[in-house]
Design a protein around this motif. Structure first.
Motif, PDB file in Angstrom:
ATOM      1  N   GLN A 272      43.659  35.197  34.621  1.00 33.23           N
ATOM      2  CA  GLN A 272      43.201  34.768  35.943  1.00 33.23           C
ATOM      3  C   GLN A 272      43.656  33.345  36.240  1.00 33.23           C
ATOM      4  O   GLN A 272      44.092  33.037  37.356  1.00 33.23           O
ATOM      5  CB  GLN A 272      41.670  34.879  36.035  1.00 33.23           C
ATOM      6  CG  GLN A 272      41.083  34.410  37.360  1.00 33.23           C
ATOM      7  CD  GLN A 272      41.501  35.259  38.551  1.00 33.23           C
ATOM      8  OE1 GLN A 272      41.806  36.435  38.392  1.00 33.23           O
ATOM      9  NE2 GLN A 272      41.520  34.674  39.732  1.00 33.23           N
ATOM     10  N   GLU A 273      43.558  32.468  35.251  1.00 26.50           N
ATOM     11  CA  GLU A 273      43.972  31.074  35.448  1.00 26.50           C
ATOM     12  C   GLU A 273      45.466  30.976  35.733  1.00 26.50           C
ATOM     13  O   GLU A 273      45.895  30.193  36.583  1.00 26.50           O
ATOM     14  CB  GLU A 273      43.611  30.244  34.214  1.00 26.50           C
ATOM     15  CG  GLU A 273      42.119  30.010  34.063  1.00 26.50           C
ATOM     16  CD  GLU A 273      41.760  29.422  32.700  1.00 26.50           C
ATOM     17  OE1 GLU A 273      40.743  28.712  32.627  1.00 26.50           O
ATOM     18  OE2 GLU A 273      42.482  29.681  31.724  1.00 26.50           O
ATOM     19  N   LYS A 274      46.267  31.772  35.029  1.00 24.03           N
ATOM     20  CA  LYS A 274      47.711  31.785  35.302  1.00 24.03           C
ATOM     21  C   LYS A 274      47.980  32.225  36.742  1.00 24.03           C
ATOM     22  O   LYS A 274      48.818  31.645  37.436  1.00 24.03           O
ATOM     23  CB  LYS A 274      48.424  32.725  34.325  1.00 24.03           C
ATOM     24  CG  LYS A 274      48.586  32.180  32.924  1.00 24.03           C
ATOM     25  CD  LYS A 274      49.364  33.170  32.072  1.00 24.03           C
ATOM     26  CE  LYS A 274      49.564  32.634  30.666  1.00 24.03           C
ATOM     27  NZ  LYS A 274      50.294  33.580  29.809  1.00 24.03           N
TER      28      LYS A 274
ATOM     29  N   LEU B   9      46.409  29.548  28.949  1.00 24.94           N
ATOM     30  CA  LEU B   9      45.556  29.935  30.073  1.00 24.94           C
ATOM     31  C   LEU B   9      45.298  31.441  30.017  1.00 24.94           C
ATOM     32  O   LEU B   9      46.150  32.209  29.573  1.00 24.94           O
ATOM     33  CB  LEU B   9      46.236  29.591  31.402  1.00 24.94           C
ATOM     34  CG  LEU B   9      46.642  28.132  31.633  1.00 24.94           C
ATOM     35  CD1 LEU B   9      47.332  27.992  32.982  1.00 24.94           C
ATOM     36  CD2 LEU B   9      45.447  27.200  31.549  1.00 24.94           C
TER      37      LEU B   9
ATOM     38  N   TYR C  80      50.815  25.429  33.767  1.00 24.57           N
ATOM     39  CA  TYR C  80      51.126  26.825  33.441  1.00 24.57           C
ATOM     40  C   TYR C  80      51.624  26.917  32.006  1.00 24.57           C
ATOM     41  O   TYR C  80      52.681  26.393  31.676  1.00 24.57           O
ATOM     42  CB  TYR C  80      52.204  27.344  34.398  1.00 24.57           C
ATOM     43  CG  TYR C  80      52.273  28.846  34.483  1.00 24.57           C
ATOM     44  CD1 TYR C  80      51.422  29.564  35.319  1.00 24.57           C
ATOM     45  CD2 TYR C  80      53.203  29.562  33.745  1.00 24.57           C
ATOM     46  CE1 TYR C  80      51.492  30.948  35.411  1.00 24.57           C
ATOM     47  CE2 TYR C  80      53.290  30.946  33.829  1.00 24.57           C
ATOM     48  CZ  TYR C  80      52.426  31.630  34.663  1.00 24.57           C
ATOM     49  OH  TYR C  80      52.498  32.996  34.748  1.00 24.57           O
TER      50      TYR C  80
ATOM     51  N   GLU D 283      46.002  31.982  39.302  1.00 27.94           N
ATOM     52  CA  GLU D 283      45.561  30.944  40.244  1.00 27.94           C
ATOM     53  C   GLU D 283      46.583  29.816  40.337  1.00 27.94           C
ATOM     54  O   GLU D 283      46.867  29.309  41.434  1.00 27.94           O
ATOM     55  CB  GLU D 283      44.197  30.400  39.812  1.00 27.94           C
ATOM     56  CG  GLU D 283      43.059  31.393  39.989  1.00 27.94           C
ATOM     57  CD  GLU D 283      41.761  30.919  39.350  1.00 27.94           C
ATOM     58  OE1 GLU D 283      41.684  29.718  38.993  1.00 27.94           O
ATOM     59  OE2 GLU D 283      40.834  31.727  39.197  1.00 27.94           O
ATOM     60  N   GLN D 284      47.142  29.411  39.193  1.00 26.37           N
ATOM     61  CA  GLN D 284      48.148  28.350  39.200  1.00 26.37           C
ATOM     62  C   GLN D 284      49.426  28.828  39.899  1.00 26.37           C
ATOM     63  O   GLN D 284      50.075  28.072  40.630  1.00 26.37           O
ATOM     64  CB  GLN D 284      48.462  27.914  37.761  1.00 26.37           C
ATOM     65  CG  GLN D 284      47.290  27.309  37.010  1.00 26.37           C
ATOM     66  CD  GLN D 284      46.762  26.038  37.654  1.00 26.37           C
ATOM     67  OE1 GLN D 284      47.514  25.139  38.001  1.00 26.37           O
ATOM     68  NE2 GLN D 284      45.448  25.968  37.828  1.00 26.37           N
TER      69      GLN D 284
ATOM     70  N   ALA E 100      42.227  28.293  42.335  1.00 25.86           N
ATOM     71  CA  ALA E 100      42.078  27.159  41.430  1.00 25.86           C
ATOM     72  C   ALA E 100      41.475  25.983  42.187  1.00 25.86           C
ATOM     73  O   ALA E 100      41.807  25.742  43.353  1.00 25.86           O
ATOM     74  CB  ALA E 100      43.436  26.765  40.854  1.00 25.86           C
TER      75      ALA E 100
ATOM     76  N   LYS F  83      40.484  28.106  22.964  1.00 21.60           N
ATOM     77  CA  LYS F  83      40.969  27.512  24.203  1.00 21.60           C
ATOM     78  C   LYS F  83      40.710  26.000  24.210  1.00 21.60           C
ATOM     79  O   LYS F  83      39.659  25.526  23.778  1.00 21.60           O
ATOM     80  CB  LYS F  83      40.261  28.175  25.392  1.00 21.60           C
ATOM     81  CG  LYS F  83      40.908  27.869  26.712  1.00 21.60           C
ATOM     82  CD  LYS F  83      40.314  28.743  27.796  1.00 21.60           C
ATOM     83  CE  LYS F  83      41.012  28.498  29.102  1.00 21.60           C
ATOM     84  NZ  LYS F  83      40.507  29.360  30.175  1.00 21.60           N
TER      85      LYS F  83
END
Length: 724
Positions: free
Chosen positions: A280-282, A277, A273, A284-285, A182, A517
């Motif tokens: 992938q974004e979850k 999301l 979080y 990364e966080q 991220a 989104k």
């Protein structure tokens, strides 16, 4: 031989135990994932423990031990705390352990035979000292990379595409892959000193810091009292100690506002979080927290499982909200997990709301939690509240959608260039399609629920299972073309308001307009920046919004929730009205609230109109005491489901035979519930004063259900929120 005891991926009750595999050649510890053979498949599981045994002990096994296929993780995915939390959840909520582990992790890390691959990025770095003659541009590119040590290939190519490719071709620079991370923004911080604390805020902060006997606090602060500033001050003090902070909000719609406030105060080092999301974004966080790159996390329910190791403060804003309750196995309540983790880390847990849940306020009243009060608004003014009795309004010839009083108030605000919020807690155009000739109502073919008409898409939708169909031209029962649309949804209200105020700019915010989104964030940002005059929507606009120019809140069908056959209906009604009312008059302008209701004298509506939580609490607690509902008694729900009703009845009869021998509890049911997704359902409720005893009784039913291999599915819910 080295043995590994593994929980396999299937969250099925009769597989809720470890399976043993040969782990020779692997370095494994508890909490790691491995790929193992299971029947004819290869699946993923969590390692529970590893031990060495002698060859003689191996020979005693009644079966041949299969070897582990591969090791997925080099380090434990779940630390000791989270692993023990999973064990605790499995016992408390009577759920398979693997389902508890799964709910803690982002989907990229969940034990699954189809677990998602982590996205990688191409990077470049110098791999060989330059011993050849380079052009001026190639030399500049080489020196730039030498200075940076490594760069994203895309960034490198943006600056040095042609010379960069030549350096790679010459073997001076190599391309390698790294896990995508991220990107933390560069945001300028605001200083705390710019925000002058009110006396209520100072008092609460001091109480939290000085309290020695409690680690759990309930902050009852009215809407607009400045609770968020209290959260930020307490968070700042914990961060100064090197601790981590978790700020929980109930819905995605509230996340952007909290994130904005937190980033303004603490800069970019904030993890976000929530369910909006992608996978992938979850991931990364999640990694930001695990690698200690951030100290604050803002998120919804699932953020409570982030991999903290030095947690100092957990804030649960709008703690009363039903979104904090998980509605699938394991059916945990976020508040329980927050308190468990707070105790483990010796961290403070701050539950906050303008309308605390009766359970939380009762615990604070008894001294289980420390009660904190913020009874005054920052601006000193509560909005004035008017109740419009719709029976009388409609009898006088006014519209059943919006009364003349509310229409006049909207017109007045539009003339003053102020903003309006209209709340109607039902999406779609109309909730019922009925034949005028025979009275037939179009129902969902998969659920015992009426289909809702959505005019924009020109379809009927089931709001329970999501099934949609075209509007039939003729009634299936009498074959007449005589449909009538009954009821009111947000689409119809939007259409009506636009006809009445053709020049008004209207935004609608409901489950249909927030599927894309960042839709929540974009809609609220547009309204906050003054690009719309009226924000119209469901309960997602009823809480957390702090928009200065909103001076009118209109609540349509304010007593609709009272019609639910649920013991929490009055509490849910009061919460919705009080929270929605709090969106009005939060700035320098005087606020007004108009509640349209057919039962204006109900105590939930009267207490909300007078902003009187204590009176509501006292009256509702009397009702709960008389009927023996929480917080005076504990409830555990068992729902048996199957597409075959005979399987359901068989399981229910078996459960009743066990429960009939139990003492010190009351059995409610069995009760037949409406069909959902083609499944017949039946519920048994246990009610009693001893929660552990109820759990023990239900566990007996659960174990027998597994042993006899009943075909119906058994869903267990500790402290169910919805009973209708």
């Amino acid at each position: 031989m080295k043995l590994a005891y593994v929980f396999v991926e299937h969250p099925i009750h009769h597989l809720d135990h470890t399976f043993t595999y040969c782990a020779d050649g692997y370095t494994l510890t508890r909490g790691m994932r491995v790929q193992v053979p299971f029947g004819s498949k290869t699946i993923v599981g969590f390692v529970e423990k590893v031990e060495d045994i002698s060859d003689e002990e191996v020979r005693r096994f009644p079966y041949t031990l299969k070897p582990i296929i591969s090791q997925i993780d080099q380090f434990p995915l779940l630390n000791e705390e989270l692993y023990e939390l999973g064990n605790w959840m499995a016992q408390r909520y009577i759920a398979p352990k693997i389902s508890c582990f799964q709910c803690m992790l982002p989907s990229k890390l969940k034990p699954s035979s189809t677990h998602g691959s982590i996205r990688m990025e191409a990077w470049v770095r110098i791999c060989k000292q330059n011993d050849t003659k380079l052009t001026a541009k190639q030399q500049s590119a080489y020196e730039d990379l030498q200075k940076e040590k490594e760069m994203l290939r895309s960034v490198f190519y943006e600056k040095w595409k042609i010379p960069g490719k030549k350096l790679i071709a010459l073997g001076l620079v190599e391309v390698f892959e790294k896990e995508k991370k991220a990107i933390l923004e560069n945001i300028e911080k605001n200083k705390e000193e710019e925000f002058i604390l009110q006396e209520d805020q100072k008092k609460v902060i001091a109480q939290v810091e000085q309290e020695k006997h409690h680690r759990v606090f309930l902050l009852h602060g009215v809407t607009g009292s400045g609770k968020t500033e209290v959260f930020l001050r307490l968070a700042s003090k914990e961060i100064e100690k090197g601790k981590q902070v978790l700020l929980l909000v109930p819905e995605i719609s509230l996340t952007p506002q909290m994130v904005k406030r937190v980033k303004q105060r603490f800069g970019a080092h904030v993890a976000i979080y929530h369910s909006g999301l992608n996978a992938q974004e979850k991931y990364e966080q999640y990694q930001l927290v695990k690698e200690h790159k951030v100290q604050i996390v803002v998120g919804t329910r699932s953020a409570v499982f982030m991999p903290f190791d030095r947690l100092g403060l957990i804030v649960m804003d709008e703690e009363h909200d039903t979104s904090y309750k998980q509605d699938s196995t394991p059916r945990y309540h976020c508040r329980d997990i927050a308190i468990y983790r707070g105790k483990y880390h010796d961290a403070k847990v701050l539950l906050a709301s303008a309308t605390p849940s009766l359970e939380s306020y009762a615990r604070a009243h008894k001294g289980v939690y420390a009660l904190l009060q913020m009874p005054h608004r920052i601006n000193g003014n509560f909005p004035s509240v008017r109740i419009v009795e719709m029976r009388k309004s409609v009898a006088k010839g006014e519209s059943y959608l919006l009364s003349d009083a509310l229409l006049d108030a909207i017109y007045d605000r539009l003339q003053k260039k102020e903003q309006v919020i209209l709340l109607l807690n039902r999406r779609g155009y109309t909730p019922i399609l009925r034949c005028i000739s025979c009275g037939y109502v179009q129902m969902c073919p998969h659920c015992d629920v009426a289909m809702s008409y959505h005019k924009e898409e020109k379809v009927l939708k089931c709001h329970t299972c999501g099934y949609s169909m075209n509007v039939p031209t003729h009634c299936p029962n009498c074959h007449e073309a005589s449909w009538r649309y009954l009821g009111l949804g947000t689409q119809k209200l939007e259409e009506f308001v636009q006809i009445k105020f053709p020049d008004a700019r209207i935004l609608r915010m409901d489950a249909d307009t927030t599927t894309r989104k960042h839709a929540h964030e974009n809609l609220l940002k547009s309204f906050d920046e003054g690009h719309a005059d009226i924000l119209l929507g469901t309960q997602m606009i009823a809480k957390g919004l702090d928009i200065e120019k909103v001076t009118l809140v209109g609540i349509v069908n304010g007593d609709a929730l009272l019609n639910r056959s649920d013991y929490r209906s009055a509490e849910m009604t009061y919460d919705l009205l009080e929270q929605a009312s709090g969106r009005s008059g939060r700035g320098e302008y005087k606020g007004e609230v108009i509640i349209q209701a057919y039962d204006p004298n109900h105590y939930a509506i009267q207490c909300a109109a007078h902003h009187d939580y204590l009176s509501f609490f006292q009256q509702e607690m009397q009702y709960r005491h008389l009927t023996g509902y929480p917080p005076y008694r504990y409830l555990v729900s068992m729902v048996f489901s199957s597409k075959n009703n005979q399987d359901v009845q068989q399981s229910v009869e078996a459960a009743m035979r066990i429960l009939s021998k139990k003492e010190n509890c009351k059995i409610l049911g069995p009760a037949q519930l409406h069909k959902i997704r083609d499944e017949e359902r039946c519920r048994i409720l246990l009610k009693g004063k001893d929660e552990q005893l109820l759990i023990h009784y239900v566990k007996d039913v659960y174990d027998k259900h597994l042993q006899t291999k009943q075909k119906a599915r058994l869903d267990i819910d500790l402290s169910p929120y919805m009973l209708d």
